[in-house]
Design an enzyme around this catalytic site. Structure first.
Site, PDB file in Angstrom:
ATOM      1  N   GLU A 124       0.817  -1.217   0.000  1.00 37.81           N
ATOM      2  CA  GLU A 124       0.000   0.000   0.000  1.00 37.81           C
ATOM      3  C   GLU A 124       0.849   1.264   0.000  1.00 37.81           C
ATOM      4  O   GLU A 124       1.158   1.815   1.063  1.00 37.81           O
ATOM      5  CB  GLU A 124      -0.935   0.024   1.218  1.00 37.81           C
ATOM      6  N   GLU A 211      -6.146  -7.583  -0.356  1.00 36.13           N
ATOM      7  CA  GLU A 211      -6.413  -7.395   1.077  1.00 36.13           C
ATOM      8  C   GLU A 211      -7.728  -6.656   1.259  1.00 36.13           C
ATOM      9  O   GLU A 211      -7.990  -5.674   0.572  1.00 36.13           O
ATOM     10  CB  GLU A 211      -5.276  -6.579   1.731  1.00 36.13           C
TER      11      GLU A 211
HETATM   12  C1  IDC Z   1      -2.355  -3.284  10.681  1.00 37.56           C
HETATM   13  C2  IDC Z   1      -2.507  -4.378  11.705  1.00 37.56           C
HETATM   14  C3  IDC Z   1      -2.065  -3.872  13.054  1.00 37.56           C
HETATM   15  C4  IDC Z   1      -0.644  -3.336  12.929  1.00 37.56           C
HETATM   16  C5  IDC Z   1      -0.558  -2.290  11.841  1.00 37.56           C
HETATM   17  C6  IDC Z   1       0.880  -1.823  11.621  1.00 37.56           C
HETATM   18  O1  IDC Z   1      -3.843  -4.826  11.716  1.00 37.56           O
HETATM   19  O2  IDC Z   1      -2.120  -4.911  14.014  1.00 37.56           O
HETATM   20  O3  IDC Z   1      -0.254  -2.785  14.160  1.00 37.56           O
HETATM   21  O4  IDC Z   1      -1.042  -2.815  10.620  1.00 37.56           O
HETATM   22  O5  IDC Z   1       0.912  -0.569  11.071  1.00 37.56           O
HETATM   23  C7  IDC Z   1      -3.860  -2.020   5.945  1.00 37.56           C
HETATM   24  C8  IDC Z   1      -2.500  -2.624   5.933  1.00 37.56           C
HETATM   25  C9  IDC Z   1      -2.309  -3.554   7.117  1.00 37.56           C
HETATM   26  C10 IDC Z   1      -2.949  -2.983   8.368  1.00 37.56           C
HETATM   27  C11 IDC Z   1      -4.451  -2.938   8.141  1.00 37.56           C
HETATM   28  C12 IDC Z   1      -5.262  -2.438   9.348  1.00 37.56           C
HETATM   29  O6  IDC Z   1      -2.199  -3.276   4.723  1.00 37.56           O
HETATM   30  O7  IDC Z   1      -0.925  -3.723   7.292  1.00 37.56           O
HETATM   31  O8  IDC Z   1      -2.665  -3.862   9.429  1.00 37.56           O
HETATM   32  N1  IDC Z   1      -4.725  -2.108   6.969  1.00 37.56           N
HETATM   33  O9  IDC Z   1      -4.907  -1.125   9.658  1.00 37.56           O
HETATM   34  N2  IDC Z   1      -4.414  -1.295   4.985  1.00 37.56           N
HETATM   35  C13 IDC Z   1      -5.614  -0.864   5.403  1.00 37.56           C
HETATM   36  C14 IDC Z   1      -5.854  -1.383   6.674  1.00 37.56           C
END
Ligand code: IDC
Length: 287
Positions: A124, A211
Protein backbone atom coordinates in the site's frame (compact mmCIF):
# COMPACT_ATOMS: atom_id res chain seq x y z
CA UNK A 1 -6.52 -17.36 -15.64
CA UNK A 2 -4.33 -20.19 -14.47
CA UNK A 3 -1.30 -21.53 -16.33
CA UNK A 4 -3.59 -23.56 -18.61
CA UNK A 5 -5.68 -20.57 -19.55
CA UNK A 6 -8.61 -21.67 -17.36
CA UNK A 7 -10.61 -19.08 -15.50
CA UNK A 8 -9.75 -19.06 -11.79
CA UNK A 9 -10.71 -17.10 -8.70
CA UNK A 10 -8.29 -17.08 -5.78
CA UNK A 11 -9.49 -16.43 -2.26
CA UNK A 12 -8.22 -16.82 1.23
CA UNK A 13 -6.54 -15.03 4.08
CA UNK A 14 -3.49 -12.87 4.52
CA UNK A 15 -1.14 -13.55 7.37
CA UNK A 16 -0.44 -10.67 9.76
CA UNK A 17 3.19 -9.53 9.75
CA UNK A 18 5.44 -12.58 9.50
CA UNK A 19 7.87 -11.03 11.98
CA UNK A 20 5.21 -10.81 14.68
CA UNK A 21 3.00 -13.83 14.06
CA UNK A 22 5.31 -16.42 12.48
CA UNK A 23 3.61 -19.27 14.34
CA UNK A 24 0.71 -19.37 11.87
CA UNK A 25 3.01 -20.38 9.04
CA UNK A 26 2.92 -24.10 9.75
CA UNK A 27 1.81 -27.14 7.79
CA UNK A 28 -1.24 -27.87 9.95
CA UNK A 29 -2.49 -24.29 9.72
CA UNK A 30 -2.33 -24.40 5.95
CA UNK A 31 -4.06 -27.79 5.92
CA UNK A 32 -6.80 -26.38 8.16
CA UNK A 33 -7.20 -23.38 5.86
CA UNK A 34 -7.43 -25.61 2.81
CA UNK A 35 -9.57 -28.43 4.19
CA UNK A 36 -11.76 -26.67 6.73
CA UNK A 37 -11.87 -23.07 5.45
CA UNK A 38 -12.06 -24.13 1.80
CA UNK A 39 -9.55 -21.53 0.62
CA UNK A 40 -7.15 -21.90 -2.28
CA UNK A 41 -4.45 -19.32 -1.58
CA UNK A 42 -2.62 -17.72 1.36
CA UNK A 43 -0.98 -14.31 1.31
CA UNK A 44 2.33 -13.99 3.18
CA UNK A 45 2.70 -10.42 4.47
CA UNK A 46 6.32 -9.37 4.79
CA UNK A 47 6.33 -5.91 6.37
CA UNK A 48 9.22 -3.82 5.16
CA UNK A 49 9.47 -0.74 7.35
CA UNK A 50 7.59 -1.37 10.59
CA UNK A 51 9.73 -2.22 13.62
CA UNK A 52 11.33 -5.60 12.97
CA UNK A 53 10.29 -5.41 9.32
CA UNK A 54 12.49 -6.85 6.60
CA UNK A 55 14.18 -3.57 5.75
CA UNK A 56 14.10 -2.09 9.24
CA UNK A 57 16.19 -4.24 11.51
CA UNK A 58 14.33 -7.49 10.86
CA UNK A 59 16.17 -10.81 10.76
CA UNK A 60 16.27 -11.17 6.99
CA UNK A 61 17.36 -14.82 6.95
CA UNK A 62 14.69 -15.83 9.41
CA UNK A 63 11.99 -13.91 7.55
CA UNK A 64 13.02 -15.51 4.25
CA UNK A 65 12.89 -18.93 5.85
CA UNK A 66 9.29 -18.22 6.96
CA UNK A 67 8.48 -17.23 3.37
CA UNK A 68 10.09 -20.44 2.08
CA UNK A 69 8.11 -22.50 4.59
CA UNK A 70 4.89 -20.72 3.62
CA UNK A 71 5.53 -21.48 -0.05
CA UNK A 72 6.25 -25.13 0.79
CA UNK A 73 3.10 -25.55 2.92
CA UNK A 74 0.86 -23.86 0.35
CA UNK A 75 2.36 -25.99 -2.40
CA UNK A 76 1.88 -29.22 -0.47
CA UNK A 77 -1.80 -28.29 0.00
CA UNK A 78 -2.16 -27.57 -3.73
CA UNK A 79 -2.73 -23.91 -2.98
CA UNK A 80 -1.47 -20.73 -4.53
CA UNK A 81 0.59 -18.34 -2.42
CA UNK A 82 1.16 -14.58 -2.58
CA UNK A 83 4.55 -13.21 -1.57
CA UNK A 84 3.62 -9.72 -0.35
CA UNK A 85 6.27 -7.00 0.03
CA UNK A 86 4.24 -5.16 2.64
CA UNK A 87 5.01 -1.48 2.12
CA UNK A 88 3.04 0.61 4.62
CA UNK A 89 4.95 2.84 7.04
CA UNK A 90 7.56 3.50 4.34
CA UNK A 91 4.78 5.04 2.20
CA UNK A 92 6.77 5.21 -1.02
CA UNK A 93 8.11 1.80 -2.17
CA UNK A 94 11.28 3.50 -3.44
CA UNK A 95 12.38 3.97 0.19
CA UNK A 96 13.44 0.32 0.41
CA UNK A 97 13.89 -0.34 -3.29
CA UNK A 98 17.39 -1.79 -2.91
CA UNK A 99 16.09 -4.38 -0.44
CA UNK A 100 13.12 -5.13 -2.69
CA UNK A 101 15.35 -5.73 -5.70
CA UNK A 102 17.63 -8.06 -3.74
CA UNK A 103 14.71 -9.90 -2.14
CA UNK A 104 12.82 -10.55 -5.37
CA UNK A 105 16.02 -11.49 -7.16
CA UNK A 106 16.78 -14.14 -4.54
CA UNK A 107 13.26 -15.55 -4.19
CA UNK A 108 12.45 -15.67 -7.89
CA UNK A 109 15.78 -17.36 -8.62
CA UNK A 110 14.88 -20.09 -6.14
CA UNK A 111 11.28 -20.50 -7.26
CA UNK A 112 11.55 -19.85 -10.97
CA UNK A 113 9.80 -23.12 -11.85
CA UNK A 114 6.83 -22.73 -9.51
CA UNK A 115 3.48 -21.94 -11.11
CA UNK A 116 1.59 -21.19 -7.89
CA UNK A 117 3.43 -18.09 -6.64
CA UNK A 118 2.11 -14.58 -7.15
CA UNK A 119 4.39 -11.66 -6.40
CA UNK A 120 2.95 -8.52 -4.81
CA UNK A 121 5.60 -5.85 -5.04
CA UNK A 122 4.14 -3.06 -2.89
CA UNK A 123 1.24 -3.56 -0.52
CA UNK A 124 0.00 0.00 0.00
CA UNK A 125 1.82 3.08 -1.22
CA UNK A 126 0.42 6.06 0.70
CA UNK A 127 1.27 9.58 1.89
CA UNK A 128 3.52 11.32 -0.60
CA UNK A 129 3.82 8.31 -2.91
CA UNK A 130 2.46 9.09 -6.37
CA UNK A 131 1.50 6.78 -9.22
CA UNK A 132 4.61 8.06 -11.01
CA UNK A 133 6.86 7.00 -8.12
CA UNK A 134 5.13 3.61 -7.84
CA UNK A 135 5.48 3.14 -11.58
CA UNK A 136 9.14 4.00 -11.53
CA UNK A 137 9.67 1.43 -8.73
CA UNK A 138 7.62 -1.19 -10.57
CA UNK A 139 9.60 -0.61 -13.75
CA UNK A 140 12.74 -1.64 -11.86
CA UNK A 141 11.36 -4.52 -9.78
CA UNK A 142 9.25 -6.25 -12.44
CA UNK A 143 12.19 -6.96 -14.80
CA UNK A 144 14.09 -8.57 -11.91
CA UNK A 145 11.17 -10.97 -11.33
CA UNK A 146 10.65 -11.51 -15.06
CA UNK A 147 14.31 -12.41 -15.58
CA UNK A 148 13.67 -15.63 -13.63
CA UNK A 149 9.94 -16.13 -13.92
CA UNK A 150 8.85 -14.77 -17.26
CA UNK A 151 5.10 -15.09 -16.81
CA UNK A 152 4.38 -14.97 -13.08
CA UNK A 153 1.41 -12.82 -12.16
CA UNK A 154 2.70 -9.66 -10.48
CA UNK A 155 0.46 -7.48 -8.30
CA UNK A 156 1.04 -3.74 -8.12
CA UNK A 157 -0.45 -1.37 -5.55
CA UNK A 158 -1.35 2.27 -6.04
CA UNK A 159 -1.30 5.44 -3.92
CA UNK A 160 -3.83 6.08 -1.12
CA UNK A 161 -3.37 2.60 0.35
CA UNK A 162 -4.03 0.88 -2.99
CA UNK A 163 -7.24 2.68 -3.77
CA UNK A 164 -6.04 4.80 -6.72
CA UNK A 165 -6.53 2.16 -9.38
CA UNK A 166 -8.00 4.84 -11.64
CA UNK A 167 -4.51 6.38 -11.84
CA UNK A 168 -3.08 3.00 -12.88
CA UNK A 169 -5.87 2.61 -15.42
CA UNK A 170 -5.04 5.97 -16.95
CA UNK A 171 -1.34 5.17 -17.20
CA UNK A 172 -0.78 1.40 -16.94
CA UNK A 173 2.51 -0.46 -16.83
CA UNK A 174 3.94 -1.82 -20.00
CA UNK A 175 4.29 -5.51 -19.01
CA UNK A 176 2.12 -8.59 -19.45
CA UNK A 177 0.46 -10.47 -16.58
CA UNK A 178 0.24 -7.48 -14.27
CA UNK A 179 -2.75 -7.02 -11.98
CA UNK A 180 -3.51 -3.91 -9.96
CA UNK A 181 -4.54 -4.34 -6.35
CA UNK A 182 -7.52 -2.67 -4.77
CA UNK A 183 -7.82 -2.76 -0.97
CA UNK A 184 -10.94 -1.94 1.01
CA UNK A 185 -12.05 -2.01 4.62
CA UNK A 186 -15.80 -2.37 4.45
CA UNK A 187 -16.79 0.03 7.22
CA UNK A 188 -14.61 2.82 5.79
CA UNK A 189 -14.65 2.34 2.02
CA UNK A 190 -18.05 2.07 0.45
CA UNK A 191 -20.02 3.00 -2.61
CA UNK A 192 -17.61 5.50 -4.15
CA UNK A 193 -14.73 3.03 -4.13
CA UNK A 194 -16.98 0.27 -5.45
CA UNK A 195 -18.01 2.53 -8.26
CA UNK A 196 -14.37 3.29 -9.08
CA UNK A 197 -13.69 -0.45 -9.15
CA UNK A 198 -16.56 -1.05 -11.57
CA UNK A 199 -15.45 1.73 -13.89
CA UNK A 200 -11.86 0.48 -13.97
CA UNK A 201 -12.87 -3.13 -14.60
CA UNK A 202 -15.37 -2.14 -17.25
CA UNK A 203 -12.51 -0.28 -18.94
CA UNK A 204 -10.43 -3.47 -18.92
CA UNK A 205 -8.14 -3.01 -15.90
CA UNK A 206 -7.11 -6.35 -14.32
CA UNK A 207 -7.89 -5.93 -10.60
CA UNK A 208 -6.99 -8.18 -7.67
CA UNK A 209 -8.27 -7.62 -4.10
CA UNK A 210 -5.17 -8.78 -2.25
CA UNK A 211 -6.41 -7.39 1.08
CA UNK A 212 -9.72 -6.39 2.58
CA UNK A 213 -11.23 -6.02 6.02
CA UNK A 214 -14.74 -6.53 7.27
CA UNK A 215 -14.21 -3.67 9.77
CA UNK A 216 -12.76 -0.16 9.44
CA UNK A 217 -9.39 0.81 8.01
CA UNK A 218 -7.66 0.71 11.40
CA UNK A 219 -8.20 -3.05 11.39
CA UNK A 220 -10.25 -2.54 14.51
CA UNK A 221 -13.63 -1.07 15.44
CA UNK A 222 -16.89 -2.79 14.66
CA UNK A 223 -17.51 -5.15 11.78
CA UNK A 224 -19.80 -4.02 9.00
CA UNK A 225 -21.06 -7.21 7.41
CA UNK A 226 -23.73 -5.39 5.38
CA UNK A 227 -21.07 -3.41 3.56
CA UNK A 228 -18.83 -6.48 3.35
CA UNK A 229 -21.68 -8.35 1.63
CA UNK A 230 -22.10 -5.52 -0.88
CA UNK A 231 -18.41 -5.76 -1.71
CA UNK A 232 -18.51 -9.53 -2.00
CA UNK A 233 -21.47 -9.38 -4.35
CA UNK A 234 -19.46 -7.18 -6.68
CA UNK A 235 -16.37 -9.35 -6.26
CA UNK A 236 -18.31 -12.48 -7.20
CA UNK A 237 -19.98 -10.76 -10.16
CA UNK A 238 -16.58 -9.94 -11.60
CA UNK A 239 -14.90 -13.16 -10.42
CA UNK A 240 -12.25 -11.17 -8.57
CA UNK A 241 -9.72 -12.73 -6.23
CA UNK A 242 -9.94 -11.60 -2.59
CA UNK A 243 -7.99 -11.96 0.68
CA UNK A 244 -9.06 -11.09 4.18
CA UNK A 245 -6.84 -9.51 6.80
CA UNK A 246 -5.57 -11.30 8.93
CA UNK A 247 -4.53 -14.72 10.23
CA UNK A 248 -3.62 -14.09 13.87
CA UNK A 249 -5.09 -13.83 17.36
CA UNK A 250 -4.19 -10.20 18.05
CA UNK A 251 -6.85 -8.37 20.07
CA UNK A 252 -8.17 -6.40 17.11
CA UNK A 253 -11.36 -6.87 15.09
CA UNK A 254 -9.68 -7.95 11.87
CA UNK A 255 -7.86 -10.90 13.49
CA UNK A 256 -9.67 -14.12 12.58
CA UNK A 257 -8.67 -16.10 15.65
CA UNK A 258 -9.98 -15.28 19.09
CA UNK A 259 -7.40 -13.53 21.33
CA UNK A 260 -7.94 -16.20 23.98
CA UNK A 261 -6.99 -19.01 21.59
CA UNK A 262 -3.32 -19.83 21.23
CA UNK A 263 -3.76 -22.83 18.93
CA UNK A 264 -1.97 -22.44 15.62
CA UNK A 265 -4.13 -24.82 13.56
CA UNK A 266 -7.32 -26.91 13.71
CA UNK A 267 -9.38 -24.11 15.21
CA UNK A 268 -12.93 -24.94 16.18
CA UNK A 269 -15.60 -22.40 15.31
CA UNK A 270 -15.67 -21.28 18.94
CA UNK A 271 -11.97 -20.45 18.77
CA UNK A 272 -12.49 -17.95 15.98
CA UNK A 273 -13.30 -14.27 16.40
CA UNK A 274 -16.60 -12.87 15.12
CA UNK A 275 -14.70 -11.90 11.96
CA UNK A 276 -13.17 -15.36 11.62
CA UNK A 277 -16.50 -17.12 12.02
CA UNK A 278 -18.14 -14.95 9.37
CA UNK A 279 -15.31 -15.34 6.87
CA UNK A 280 -14.90 -19.08 7.35
CA UNK A 281 -18.62 -19.48 6.82
CA UNK A 282 -18.40 -17.42 3.64
CA UNK A 283 -15.42 -19.35 2.25
CA UNK A 284 -17.05 -22.69 3.09
CA UNK A 285 -20.12 -21.63 1.13
CA UNK A 286 -18.10 -21.27 -2.06
CA UNK A 287 -18.01 -24.11 -4.65
C1 IDC B 1 -2.35 -3.28 10.68
C2 IDC B 1 -2.51 -4.38 11.70
C3 IDC B 1 -2.06 -3.87 13.05
C4 IDC B 1 -0.64 -3.34 12.93
C5 IDC B 1 -0.56 -2.29 11.84
C6 IDC B 1 0.88 -1.82 11.62
O1 IDC B 1 -3.84 -4.83 11.72
O2 IDC B 1 -2.12 -4.91 14.01
O3 IDC B 1 -0.25 -2.78 14.16
O4 IDC B 1 -1.04 -2.81 10.62
O5 IDC B 1 0.91 -0.57 11.07
C7 IDC B 1 -3.86 -2.02 5.95
C8 IDC B 1 -2.50 -2.62 5.93
C9 IDC B 1 -2.31 -3.55 7.12
C10 IDC B 1 -2.95 -2.98 8.37
C11 IDC B 1 -4.45 -2.94 8.14
C12 IDC B 1 -5.26 -2.44 9.35
O6 IDC B 1 -2.20 -3.28 4.72
O7 IDC B 1 -0.93 -3.72 7.29
O8 IDC B 1 -2.66 -3.86 9.43
N1 IDC B 1 -4.72 -2.11 6.97
O9 IDC B 1 -4.91 -1.13 9.66
N2 IDC B 1 -4.41 -1.30 4.98
C13 IDC B 1 -5.61 -0.86 5.40
C14 IDC B 1 -5.85 -1.38 6.67
Amino acid sequence: MDQNGEKIQLYGVSTHGLAWFPQYVNEDAFRTLHDDWNINCVRLALYTDEYGGYANGGDKENLKSIIRNGIAYATSQDMYVIVDWHVLNDRDPNVHKADALAFFEEITTEYADYTNIIYEICNEPNGHATWESVKSYANEVIPVIRAHDEDAVILVGSPTWSQDIDKAAADPLDFDNIMYTLHFYADTHRESLRSRLETCIDNGLPVFISEFGTCDASGNGGNNFDQTSKWLELIENYNLSFFSWSLCNKAETSAVISPSCSKTSDWTEGELSETGKWLRNYFRGKD
